[in-house]
Design a protein around this motif. Sequence first.
Motif, PDB file in Angstrom:
ATOM      1  N   ASP A  60      21.415   4.132   4.277  1.00 30.54           N
ATOM      2  CA  ASP A  60      20.176   3.812   4.975  1.00 30.54           C
ATOM      3  C   ASP A  60      19.069   4.786   4.581  1.00 30.54           C
ATOM      4  OD1 ASP A  60      18.530   2.404   6.862  1.00 30.54           O
ATOM      5  OD2 ASP A  60      18.851   4.074   8.255  1.00 30.54           O
ATOM      6  N   GLY A  61      19.410   6.058   4.431  1.00 30.99           N
ATOM      7  CA  GLY A  61      18.422   7.042   3.998  1.00 30.99           C
ATOM      8  C   GLY A  61      17.895   6.754   2.600  1.00 30.99           C
ATOM      9  N   VAL A  62      18.785   6.380   1.687  1.00 30.94           N
ATOM     10  CA  VAL A  62      18.368   6.031   0.328  1.00 30.94           C
ATOM     11  C   VAL A  62      17.505   4.771   0.347  1.00 30.94           C
ATOM     12  CG1 VAL A  62      19.221   5.255  -1.929  1.00 30.94           C
ATOM     13  CG2 VAL A  62      20.342   7.157  -0.757  1.00 30.94           C
ATOM     14  N   LEU A  63      17.920   3.784   1.132  1.00 35.45           N
ATOM     15  CA  LEU A  63      17.147   2.559   1.263  1.00 35.45           C
ATOM     16  C   LEU A  63      15.756   2.851   1.818  1.00 35.45           C
ATOM     17  CD1 LEU A  63      17.323  -0.581   1.088  1.00 35.45           C
ATOM     18  CD2 LEU A  63      18.031  -0.516   3.482  1.00 35.45           C
ATOM     19  N   PHE A  64      15.684   3.728   2.814  1.00 36.67           N
ATOM     20  CA  PHE A  64      14.398   4.120   3.390  1.00 36.67           C
ATOM     21  C   PHE A  64      13.524   4.794   2.338  1.00 36.67           C
ATOM     22  CE2 PHE A  64      11.648   7.085   5.696  1.00 36.67           C
ATOM     23  CZ  PHE A  64      11.006   6.189   6.543  1.00 36.67           C
ATOM     24  N   GLY A  65      14.113   5.633   1.501  1.00 39.03           N
ATOM     25  CA  GLY A  65      13.355   6.295   0.433  1.00 39.03           C
ATOM     26  C   GLY A  65      12.753   5.294  -0.541  1.00 39.03           C
ATOM     27  N   PHE A  66      13.545   4.297  -0.953  1.00 29.82           N
ATOM     28  CA  PHE A  66      13.022   3.267  -1.846  1.00 29.82           C
ATOM     29  C   PHE A  66      11.939   2.432  -1.160  1.00 29.82           C
ATOM     30  CE2 PHE A  66      17.102   3.635  -4.315  1.00 29.82           C
ATOM     31  CZ  PHE A  66      16.499   4.122  -5.463  1.00 29.82           C
ATOM     32  N   MET A  67      12.143   2.134   0.112  1.00 29.09           N
ATOM     33  CA  MET A  67      11.124   1.384   0.852  1.00 29.09           C
ATOM     34  C   MET A  67       9.825   2.171   0.915  1.00 29.09           C
ATOM     35  SD  MET A  67      13.389  -0.279   3.970  1.00 29.09           S
ATOM     36  CE  MET A  67      12.189   0.198   5.143  1.00 29.09           C
ATOM     37  N   TRP A  68       9.911   3.486   1.089  1.00 29.03           N
ATOM     38  CA  TRP A  68       8.712   4.321   1.161  1.00 29.03           C
ATOM     39  C   TRP A  68       7.967   4.321  -0.170  1.00 29.03           C
ATOM     40  CZ3 TRP A  68       7.170   8.989  -1.133  1.00 29.03           C
ATOM     41  CH2 TRP A  68       6.042   9.571  -0.558  1.00 29.03           C
ATOM     42  N   ILE A  69       8.714   4.410  -1.267  1.00 32.33           N
ATOM     43  CA  ILE A  69       8.088   4.397  -2.595  1.00 32.33           C
ATOM     44  C   ILE A  69       7.364   3.072  -2.821  1.00 32.33           C
ATOM     45  CG2 ILE A  69       8.576   4.348  -5.073  1.00 32.33           C
ATOM     46  CD1 ILE A  69      10.854   6.369  -4.478  1.00 32.33           C
ATOM     47  N   ILE A  70       8.027   1.972  -2.491  1.00 29.68           N
ATOM     48  CA  ILE A  70       7.405   0.658  -2.667  1.00 29.68           C
ATOM     49  C   ILE A  70       6.184   0.522  -1.769  1.00 29.68           C
ATOM     50  CG2 ILE A  70       7.773  -1.822  -2.313  1.00 29.68           C
ATOM     51  CD1 ILE A  70      10.692  -1.305  -3.232  1.00 29.68           C
ATOM     52  N   TYR A  71       6.286   1.004  -0.539  1.00 29.92           N
ATOM     53  CA  TYR A  71       5.141   0.959   0.380  1.00 29.92           C
ATOM     54  C   TYR A  71       3.954   1.705  -0.200  1.00 29.92           C
ATOM     55  CZ  TYR A  71       2.179   2.769   4.091  1.00 29.92           C
ATOM     56  OH  TYR A  71       1.100   3.160   4.827  1.00 29.92           O
ATOM     57  N   ARG A  72       4.183   2.896  -0.721  1.00 34.22           N
ATOM     58  CA  ARG A  72       3.074   3.678  -1.273  1.00 34.22           C
ATOM     59  C   ARG A  72       2.441   2.959  -2.469  1.00 34.22           C
ATOM     60  NH1 ARG A  72       0.754   6.783   1.970  1.00 34.22           N
ATOM     61  NH2 ARG A  72      -0.113   7.854   0.197  1.00 34.22           N
ATOM     62  N   LEU A  73       3.271   2.350  -3.313  1.00 32.59           N
ATOM     63  CA  LEU A  73       2.727   1.619  -4.459  1.00 32.59           C
ATOM     64  C   LEU A  73       1.899   0.415  -4.010  1.00 32.59           C
ATOM     65  CD1 LEU A  73       5.798   1.697  -6.851  1.00 32.59           C
ATOM     66  CD2 LEU A  73       3.653   2.927  -7.137  1.00 32.59           C
ATOM     67  N   VAL A  74       2.431  -0.372  -3.078  1.00 29.30           N
ATOM     68  CA  VAL A  74       1.716  -1.552  -2.593  1.00 29.30           C
ATOM     69  C   VAL A  74       0.428  -1.144  -1.881  1.00 29.30           C
ATOM     70  CG1 VAL A  74       1.827  -3.484  -0.963  1.00 29.30           C
ATOM     71  CG2 VAL A  74       3.764  -3.008  -2.455  1.00 29.30           C
ATOM     72  N   LEU A  75       0.494  -0.124  -1.058  1.00 26.40           N
ATOM     73  CA  LEU A  75      -0.709   0.323  -0.357  1.00 26.40           C
ATOM     74  C   LEU A  75      -1.763   0.821  -1.344  1.00 26.40           C
ATOM     75  CD1 LEU A  75      -1.991   0.705   2.427  1.00 26.40           C
ATOM     76  CD2 LEU A  75      -1.088   3.039   2.406  1.00 26.40           C
ATOM     77  N   GLY A  76      -1.339   1.502  -2.390  1.00 30.34           N
ATOM     78  CA  GLY A  76      -2.289   1.963  -3.400  1.00 30.34           C
ATOM     79  C   GLY A  76      -2.971   0.813  -4.119  1.00 30.34           C
ATOM     80  N   VAL A  77      -2.196  -0.214  -4.453  1.00 33.50           N
ATOM     81  CA  VAL A  77      -2.779  -1.378  -5.139  1.00 33.50           C
ATOM     82  C   VAL A  77      -3.727  -2.120  -4.215  1.00 33.50           C
ATOM     83  CG1 VAL A  77      -2.236  -3.647  -6.114  1.00 33.50           C
ATOM     84  CG2 VAL A  77      -0.904  -1.659  -6.785  1.00 33.50           C
ATOM     85  N   VAL A  78      -3.303  -2.331  -2.961  1.00 29.63           N
ATOM     86  CA  VAL A  78      -4.139  -3.077  -2.016  1.00 29.63           C
ATOM     87  C   VAL A  78      -5.389  -2.290  -1.661  1.00 29.63           C
ATOM     88  CG1 VAL A  78      -4.206  -3.957   0.354  1.00 29.63           C
ATOM     89  CG2 VAL A  78      -2.231  -4.438  -1.082  1.00 29.63           C
TER      90      VAL A  78
END
Length: 85
Positions: A60-78
């Motif tokens: 779950d911690g690893v999954l959360f880390g990947f989710m955070w990375i994707i969130y930061r990328l999507v937020l940066g693009v948007v």
Amino acid sequence: MNERAKSVRRSWRQSRIFAIYLFPAAILLISAINIWTDHQEGRPFNPTHLYALVGFIAFDGVLFGFMWIIYRLVLGVVSSGNEKL
């Protein structure tokens, strides 16, 4: 902040609640039920239930880390306004 960025932030809040609270609580409940069932059936304590619990929490911690990375990328693009990437 535009409307799409607000939507991304709301989605992140919902994902964070799931990853930090709900998923670990479900794993803990399942492990407790497994340990309780073993106890009721008279089996000796089996530490593999705890190993599985720790493994799922680490996952779950690893999954959360990947989710955070994707969130930061999507937020940066948007936030940049360049949504055609």
